[in-house]
Design an enzyme around this catalytic site. Structure first.
Site, PDB file in Angstrom:
ATOM      1  N   ILE A 176      -0.229   6.710   4.286  1.00 34.41           N
ATOM      2  CA  ILE A 176       0.728   6.263   5.298  1.00 34.41           C
ATOM      3  C   ILE A 176       1.792   5.355   4.679  1.00 34.41           C
ATOM      4  CG2 ILE A 176       0.960   5.003   7.484  1.00 34.41           C
ATOM      5  CD1 ILE A 176      -2.062   5.693   8.004  1.00 34.41           C
ATOM      6  N   GLY A 177       1.382   4.489   3.762  1.00 31.46           N
ATOM      7  CA  GLY A 177       2.313   3.541   3.137  1.00 31.46           C
ATOM      8  C   GLY A 177       3.391   4.242   2.334  1.00 31.46           C
ATOM      9  N   GLY A 208       0.833  -1.208   0.000  1.00 27.36           N
ATOM     10  CA  GLY A 208       0.000   0.000   0.000  1.00 27.36           C
ATOM     11  C   GLY A 208       0.860   1.247   0.000  1.00 27.36           C
ATOM     12  N   SER A 212       0.213   5.583  -1.768  1.00 26.99           N
ATOM     13  CA  SER A 212      -0.332   6.839  -1.212  1.00 26.99           C
ATOM     14  C   SER A 212      -0.352   6.762   0.317  1.00 26.99           C
ATOM     15  CB  SER A 212      -1.766   7.078  -1.735  1.00 26.99           C
ATOM     16  OG  SER A 212      -2.613   6.030  -1.306  1.00 26.99           O
ATOM     17  N   TYR A 267     -14.742  -3.104   8.661  1.00 25.24           N
ATOM     18  CA  TYR A 267     -13.399  -2.497   8.756  1.00 25.24           C
ATOM     19  C   TYR A 267     -12.884  -2.557  10.193  1.00 25.24           C
ATOM     20  CZ  TYR A 267      -9.608   0.840   8.885  1.00 25.24           C
ATOM     21  OH  TYR A 267      -8.377   1.428   9.099  1.00 25.24           O
ATOM     22  N   SER A 309      -5.104  -0.045  13.797  1.00 26.94           N
ATOM     23  CA  SER A 309      -5.876   1.199  13.953  1.00 26.94           C
ATOM     24  C   SER A 309      -6.508   1.231  15.334  1.00 26.94           C
ATOM     25  CB  SER A 309      -6.982   1.259  12.904  1.00 26.94           C
ATOM     26  OG  SER A 309      -7.787   2.401  13.122  1.00 26.94           O
TER      27      SER A 309
HETATM   28  N1  LIG Z   1      -6.520   7.097   7.071  1.00 25.52           N
HETATM   29  C1  LIG Z   1      -6.888   6.732   8.286  1.00 25.52           C
HETATM   30  O1  LIG Z   1      -7.626   7.446   8.972  1.00 25.52           O
HETATM   31  C2  LIG Z   1      -6.363   5.438   8.880  1.00 25.52           C
HETATM   32  C3  LIG Z   1      -6.440   5.268  10.259  1.00 25.52           C
HETATM   33  C4  LIG Z   1      -5.976   4.094  10.832  1.00 25.52           C
HETATM   34  C5  LIG Z   1      -5.448   3.109  10.019  1.00 25.52           C
HETATM   35  N2  LIG Z   1      -5.382   3.286   8.681  1.00 25.52           N
HETATM   36  C6  LIG Z   1      -4.819   2.204   7.868  1.00 25.52           C
HETATM   37  O2  LIG Z   1      -3.672   2.696   7.217  1.00 25.52           O
HETATM   38  C7  LIG Z   1      -3.395   1.886   6.078  1.00 25.52           C
HETATM   39  C8  LIG Z   1      -3.089   2.804   4.912  1.00 25.52           C
HETATM   40  O3  LIG Z   1      -4.232   3.569   4.596  1.00 25.52           O
HETATM   41  P1  LIG Z   1      -4.175   5.118   4.229  1.00 25.52           P
HETATM   42  O4  LIG Z   1      -4.944   5.843   5.236  1.00 25.52           O
HETATM   43  O5  LIG Z   1      -2.786   5.515   3.954  1.00 25.52           O
HETATM   44  O6  LIG Z   1      -5.086   5.154   2.923  1.00 25.52           O
HETATM   45  P2  LIG Z   1      -4.744   5.229   1.373  1.00 25.52           P
HETATM   46  O7  LIG Z   1      -4.062   6.508   1.049  1.00 25.52           O
HETATM   47  O8  LIG Z   1      -6.017   4.898   0.691  1.00 25.52           O
HETATM   48  O9  LIG Z   1      -3.690   4.057   1.141  1.00 25.52           O
HETATM   49  C9  LIG Z   1      -4.061   2.698   1.108  1.00 25.52           C
HETATM   50  C10 LIG Z   1      -2.996   1.921   0.363  1.00 25.52           C
HETATM   51  O10 LIG Z   1      -3.331   0.534   0.404  1.00 25.52           O
HETATM   52  C11 LIG Z   1      -3.402   0.041  -0.936  1.00 25.52           C
HETATM   53  N3  LIG Z   1      -4.390  -1.012  -1.065  1.00 25.52           N
HETATM   54  C12 LIG Z   1      -5.655  -1.041  -0.587  1.00 25.52           C
HETATM   55  N4  LIG Z   1      -6.246  -2.191  -0.919  1.00 25.52           N
HETATM   56  C13 LIG Z   1      -5.328  -2.903  -1.629  1.00 25.52           C
HETATM   57  C14 LIG Z   1      -5.344  -4.172  -2.252  1.00 25.52           C
HETATM   58  N5  LIG Z   1      -6.416  -4.978  -2.230  1.00 25.52           N
HETATM   59  N6  LIG Z   1      -4.228  -4.586  -2.909  1.00 25.52           N
HETATM   60  C15 LIG Z   1      -3.141  -3.789  -2.968  1.00 25.52           C
HETATM   61  N7  LIG Z   1      -3.067  -2.589  -2.389  1.00 25.52           N
HETATM   62  C16 LIG Z   1      -4.152  -2.160  -1.732  1.00 25.52           C
HETATM   63  C17 LIG Z   1      -3.763   1.241  -1.765  1.00 25.52           C
HETATM   64  O11 LIG Z   1      -3.391   0.988  -3.103  1.00 25.52           O
HETATM   65  P3  LIG Z   1      -4.306   1.486  -4.334  1.00 25.52           P
HETATM   66  O12 LIG Z   1      -4.292   2.982  -4.265  1.00 25.52           O
HETATM   67  O13 LIG Z   1      -3.599   0.952  -5.522  1.00 25.52           O
HETATM   68  O14 LIG Z   1      -5.652   0.910  -4.082  1.00 25.52           O
HETATM   69  C18 LIG Z   1      -2.934   2.327  -1.111  1.00 25.52           C
HETATM   70  O15 LIG Z   1      -1.612   2.256  -1.559  1.00 25.52           O
HETATM   71  C19 LIG Z   1      -4.624   1.013   5.876  1.00 25.52           C
HETATM   72  O16 LIG Z   1      -4.363  -0.282   6.376  1.00 25.52           O
HETATM   73  C20 LIG Z   1      -5.685   1.698   6.729  1.00 25.52           C
HETATM   74  O17 LIG Z   1      -6.659   0.804   7.175  1.00 25.52           O
HETATM   75  C21 LIG Z   1      -5.816   4.436   8.085  1.00 25.52           C
END
Ligand SMILES: NC(=O)c1ccc[n+]([C@@H]2O[C@H](COP(=O)([O-])OP(=O)(O)OC[C@H]3O[C@@H](n4cnc5c(N)ncnc54)[C@H](OP(=O)(O)O)[C@@H]3O)[C@@H](O)[C@H]2O)c1
Length: 261
Positions: free
Chosen positions: A17-18, A12, A15, A151, A138
């Protein structure tokens, strides 16, 4: 002879956090193997390559074993020093109103694909008695997620699993850390169709700061880290509040239409 850099695998990484975790790994001298399921991973690769190390990328759906295998093939047997198991996504609305395949995709990505990857790469780490695993869990995992039930359940699994795996590996030099953010300013809320909710419209943390908190905790080998003071408070409150009250609280944050019109 070119210097051999250690390898960090970040899922991930296109974009949010990743991407920031991958950037921190690159800045700290790691080569990268990164994956995400859309074409933006190619742009991310280019941005990360500018930081100096080697970056391999694969566009693949990590909700399937075949997709995870694509990433393992990309790594090609090279020892993995860091694994950031970060890929994941949410899904708003009431469970019975959700599309089943979309709900299942949350579980398959956040739980099944994540664990399959950790199972494969973790064995190599244990064999070499060296490695760091960082889960992006989370604080959502600490409370029943009314209108985001699947989720929150998936993150409860990851939060719990991380502590258990850490304990199983306590006599090795493989560390397991769980980063537990609250709301972070990424594409998460848009993708989960939560933009008309209170949490979707509320204050959010900077993904670069959240990633740094997680990266530092992982490098120190800490068990878990809740990013941000307010979230630490929320986690402490969640620990002593009945589940039914937390479920009602979550309704207020995630019910469709709970945000400003
Ligand atoms: N944002 C928040 O408030 C928050 C809070 C707590 C935890 N988190 C966790 O943080 C992590 C990163 O999320 P983020 O907030 O940084 O959101 P994000 O910007 O949407 O990033 C999510 C990343 O995961 C990838 N991804 C999702 N589903 C996938 C799949 N089936 N196969 C391959 N790649 C996949 C996305 O790739 P694509 O763009 O190619 O789909 C993207 O690179 C997640 O596990 C999320 O649950 C987020």
């Amino acid at each position: 002879m070119p210097e051999i850099r250690p390898l960090a695998v970040v899922t991930g990484a296109s974009s949010g956090i990743g991407y920031e975790l991958a950037r921190l790994c690159a800045e700290n001298g790691y080569d990268l193997a990164i994956a995400a399921d859309h074409a933006e991973i190619v742009e991310a690769k280019q941005g990360l390559e500018a930081l100096g190390g080697k970056v391999d990328a694969v566009q693949t759906d990590l909700s399937t074993e075949e997709g995870v295998q694509d990433l393992i093939d990309l790594i090609g047997g090279r020892p993995v020093d860091i694994l950031c198991a970060n890929a994941g996504h949410g899904l708003g609305h009431g469970f019975l109103d959700q599309d089943w395949n979309a709900a299942r995709h949350v579980i398959d990505t956040n739980v099944v694909g994540t664990l399959f990857l950790v199972h494969r790469l973790g064995q190599g780490m244990r064999l070499r008695d060296k490695g760091r695993i960082l889960f992006t869990g989370s604080i959502a995992g600490l409370m029943p997620g009314t209108f985001q039930a699947v989720y929150n359940g998936s993150k409860a699994f990851i939060d719990s699993f991380s502590f258990a795996l850490r304990n199983e590996l306590k006599d090795t030099n493989v560390t397991v850390t769980c980063l537990m953010p609250g709301p972070v300013d990424t594409e998460f809320f848009e993708r989960a169709d939560l933009m008309d909710t209170k949490v979707g419209q509320g204050r959010k943390a900077d993904p670069a700061k959240v990633a740094k908190t997680g990266f530092d905790a992982m490098m120190k080998g800490e068990g878990d880290v809740v990013a941000g003071l307010m979230n630490k408070l929320q986690a402490a409150v969640a620990a002593v509040t009945p589940q039914s009250a937390l479920a009602e609280l979550h309704r207020g944050m995630a019910e469709p239409g709970s945000g400003k019109k």
